[in-house]
Design an enzyme around this catalytic site. Sequence first.
Site, mmCIF file in Angstrom:
data_model
loop_
_atom_site.group_PDB
_atom_site.id
_atom_site.type_symbol
_atom_site.label_atom_id
_atom_site.label_comp_id
_atom_site.label_asym_id
_atom_site.label_seq_id
_atom_site.Cartn_x
_atom_site.Cartn_y
_atom_site.Cartn_z
ATOM 1 N N HIS A 72 18.080 22.224 -39.369
ATOM 2 C CA HIS A 72 19.477 21.591 -39.430
ATOM 3 C C HIS A 72 19.307 20.170 -40.307
ATOM 4 O O HIS A 72 18.289 19.787 -40.064
ATOM 5 C CB HIS A 72 20.073 21.086 -37.863
ATOM 6 N N TYR A 203 28.341 13.087 -33.319
ATOM 7 C CA TYR A 203 28.501 11.888 -32.513
ATOM 8 C C TYR A 203 29.959 10.957 -32.625
ATOM 9 O O TYR A 203 30.469 10.962 -33.831
ATOM 10 C CB TYR A 203 27.428 10.766 -33.339
ATOM 11 N N PRO A 294 17.571 8.162 -25.766
ATOM 12 C CA PRO A 294 17.535 9.329 -26.537
ATOM 13 C C PRO A 294 18.487 9.203 -27.886
ATOM 14 O O PRO A 294 18.589 10.276 -28.651
ATOM 15 C CB PRO A 294 18.449 10.466 -25.529
ATOM 16 N N LYS A 298 13.969 10.400 -30.797
ATOM 17 C CA LYS A 298 12.610 10.126 -31.357
ATOM 18 C C LYS A 298 11.679 10.588 -30.198
ATOM 19 O O LYS A 298 10.259 10.566 -30.498
ATOM 20 C CB LYS A 298 12.700 8.767 -31.772
ATOM 21 N N TYR A 389 16.381 8.855 -39.510
ATOM 22 C CA TYR A 389 16.773 10.004 -38.629
ATOM 23 C C TYR A 389 15.795 10.969 -38.599
ATOM 24 O O TYR A 389 15.410 11.708 -37.465
ATOM 25 C CB TYR A 389 18.339 10.242 -38.945
HETATM 26 P P1 RFL Z 1 6.402 13.809 -20.430
HETATM 27 O O1 RFL Z 1 7.145 14.999 -21.077
HETATM 28 O O2 RFL Z 1 7.147 13.006 -19.442
HETATM 29 O O3 RFL Z 1 5.168 14.530 -19.820
HETATM 30 C C1 RFL Z 1 4.342 13.989 -18.784
HETATM 31 C C2 RFL Z 1 3.830 14.715 -17.859
HETATM 32 O O4 RFL Z 1 2.845 14.069 -16.771
HETATM 33 C C3 RFL Z 1 3.096 14.636 -15.784
HETATM 34 N N1 RFL Z 1 2.444 13.462 -14.648
HETATM 35 C C4 RFL Z 1 1.412 13.703 -14.021
HETATM 36 N N2 RFL Z 1 0.392 14.544 -13.957
HETATM 37 C C5 RFL Z 1 -0.608 14.331 -13.680
HETATM 38 N N3 RFL Z 1 -0.809 13.272 -12.589
HETATM 39 C C6 RFL Z 1 0.276 12.249 -12.618
HETATM 40 N N4 RFL Z 1 0.032 11.118 -11.762
HETATM 41 C C7 RFL Z 1 1.308 12.637 -13.482
HETATM 42 N N5 RFL Z 1 2.491 11.731 -13.513
HETATM 43 C C8 RFL Z 1 3.232 12.604 -14.146
HETATM 44 C C9 RFL Z 1 4.597 14.924 -15.713
HETATM 45 O O5 RFL Z 1 4.854 15.898 -14.803
HETATM 46 C C10 RFL Z 1 4.855 15.530 -17.096
HETATM 47 O O6 RFL Z 1 4.580 16.858 -17.142
HETATM 48 O O7 RFL Z 1 5.750 13.016 -21.517
HETATM 49 P P2 RFL Z 1 5.183 13.049 -23.131
HETATM 50 O O8 RFL Z 1 4.343 14.227 -23.111
HETATM 51 O O9 RFL Z 1 4.599 11.748 -23.463
HETATM 52 O O10 RFL Z 1 6.584 13.499 -23.921
HETATM 53 C C11 RFL Z 1 7.760 12.554 -24.044
HETATM 54 C C12 RFL Z 1 8.863 13.348 -24.138
HETATM 55 O O11 RFL Z 1 9.116 14.133 -23.118
HETATM 56 C C13 RFL Z 1 9.978 12.632 -24.216
HETATM 57 O O12 RFL Z 1 9.894 11.499 -25.096
HETATM 58 C C14 RFL Z 1 11.513 13.078 -24.596
HETATM 59 O O13 RFL Z 1 11.814 14.310 -23.738
HETATM 60 C C15 RFL Z 1 12.463 12.211 -24.748
HETATM 61 N N6 RFL Z 1 13.676 12.888 -25.234
HETATM 62 C C16 RFL Z 1 14.012 13.305 -26.198
HETATM 63 N N7 RFL Z 1 13.144 12.966 -27.326
HETATM 64 C C17 RFL Z 1 13.156 13.460 -28.596
HETATM 65 O O14 RFL Z 1 12.441 13.703 -29.573
HETATM 66 N N8 RFL Z 1 14.481 14.294 -28.867
HETATM 67 C C18 RFL Z 1 15.668 14.426 -27.789
HETATM 68 O O15 RFL Z 1 16.552 14.744 -28.521
HETATM 69 C C19 RFL Z 1 15.332 13.822 -26.706
HETATM 70 N N9 RFL Z 1 16.040 13.960 -25.606
HETATM 71 C C20 RFL Z 1 14.795 13.077 -23.940
HETATM 72 C C21 RFL Z 1 16.062 13.633 -24.384
HETATM 73 C C22 RFL Z 1 14.588 12.792 -22.915
HETATM 74 C C23 RFL Z 1 15.458 12.964 -21.778
HETATM 75 N N10 RFL Z 1 15.230 12.759 -20.512
HETATM 76 C C24 RFL Z 1 15.533 13.265 -19.290
HETATM 77 C C25 RFL Z 1 13.875 11.758 -19.994
HETATM 78 C C26 RFL Z 1 16.935 14.098 -23.510
HETATM 79 C C27 RFL Z 1 16.693 13.786 -21.989
HETATM 80 C C28 RFL Z 1 17.799 13.984 -21.318
#
Ligand code: RFL
Length: 398
Positions: A72, A203, A294, A298, A389
């Site tokens: 995209h 947006y 979000p 990033k 972006y």
């Molecule tokens: P994660 O994905 O949270 O993974 C951490 C993992 O650690 C586990 N954990 C443990 N494991 C062992 N012992 C413990 N004590 C533990 N405590 C926790 C958890 O179960 C999990 O599996 O972190 P990581 O790898 O740093 O990745 C970060 C991303 O997941 C996060 O930044 C993104 O999801 C943020 N985000 C978005 N990022 C984008 O780049 N583009 C997007 O469009 C975007 N949309 C979003 C998002 C995050 C959202 N939410 C709900 C937080 C949309 C949403 C709704």
Amino acid sequence: LRTRVAVVGAGPAGLVLANVLQQAGIDSVVVERQSRPYVEARARAGVLEHRTVEILDAHGLADRLLAEGGRHGSCEFRHQGERFSVRYQELAGDRAHYVYPQQFLVRDLIAAYLSGGGQLLFSHPAVALDGLDGDRPVLRCEPDGDAESVEIECDFIAGCDGFYGASRPAVPAGRLRAYGRQHEFGWLAVLAETPPAGEEIIYALHEDGFAGHMLRTPSITRFYLQCPVGDQPENWPDERIWSSLHRRLGMTAAELKPGPITEKNVLDMRSFVVEPMQYGRLFLVGDAAHIITPAGGKGMNLAIADAEELATRLLAHYRGAGARALDGYSAACLPRIWQAQEFSHWMLHLLHSPAADQDDSAFLHRLQLSRLAQLRDSAAYATNFSDSYVGRAVSPGS
Ligand code: RFL
């Protein structure tokens, strides 16, 4: 258990790190609090920057994403009946986004790591990280059920366990400095089984609050609706969600067809960074070290960039480069993280209608409209937006 690198958390950060280390012949053990089905179904992000895809592809981890993900290169802004698109791919030297749900990427990364012989302990929450300032740190997990606790002795621990994990709290008080901001509005995040209403992320600025239309798959769409801080998902029955989306996005029910809503959460709209991202033999990676709203998409991209940076430095260390390679990890990551924070903050204030009861709300709203007009009318402004972006062009390892 003994390993060279103990990785806490099987999210994008931990899994990219473990895969890259494995490919270089450096053994690791990944421990994950949740079960495999849970992490493989956890829907979050879906937008991958050009550079993120380059990193994954360089390690043979992008085959499915390249085959199935959509590319995209433009997004649309809407306000009071007016619409315009920013063709960021063109403006950013042919860099584009890939749309591929985070849980699909997590699934691919798990499969790659396991098929390479990696050790991944699901349902094994880390509960203690000891000896971080010595030579042999130890990670202790308490598995779910009656199983005995597991101790992993290692050279290094990579804390990839997200904002609420066990790694960052294991650092003694006073050794990290935290910078944070709680934003003055919330976002209701909705996942619905409905096809996207068009091919672009949309947006929409609206007097009722921001609405976002995000792409995920041909049959699943993510939406965001600005809401007050502290709002609850129960205040948002499905009919209210659809009518708000239609009104704020300026769409009819025929254009955006209501479908089953599979998830609704009010997001904690917080920005946070710790410095440095290292304490002794513990490295904080991804959301464990920083979270970002979000807006701008990033979070997952930063997590993968950190993981690649740490992997490169661990490789250098094991090839004899000495401690300096690892000591530079934090300083190498932080400029990129702050640049993303600044962009996300700018984007947040482009998108959000200030609360009507704020004294300066009319003033802030005028600023918001001026930003939008500059984005529409100034090629230089739109080019700068596009560069941030879609993410900066940096080749992996440089
Ligand atoms: P994660 O994905 O949270 O993974 C951490 C993992 O650690 C586990 N954990 C443990 N494991 C062992 N012992 C413990 N004590 C533990 N405590 C926790 C958890 O179960 C999990 O599996 O972190 P990581 O790898 O740093 O990745 C970060 C991303 O997941 C996060 O930044 C993104 O999801 C943020 N985000 C978005 N990022 C984008 O780049 N583009 C997007 O469009 C975007 N949309 C979003 C998002 C995050 C959202 N939410 C709900 C937080 C949309 C949403 C709704």
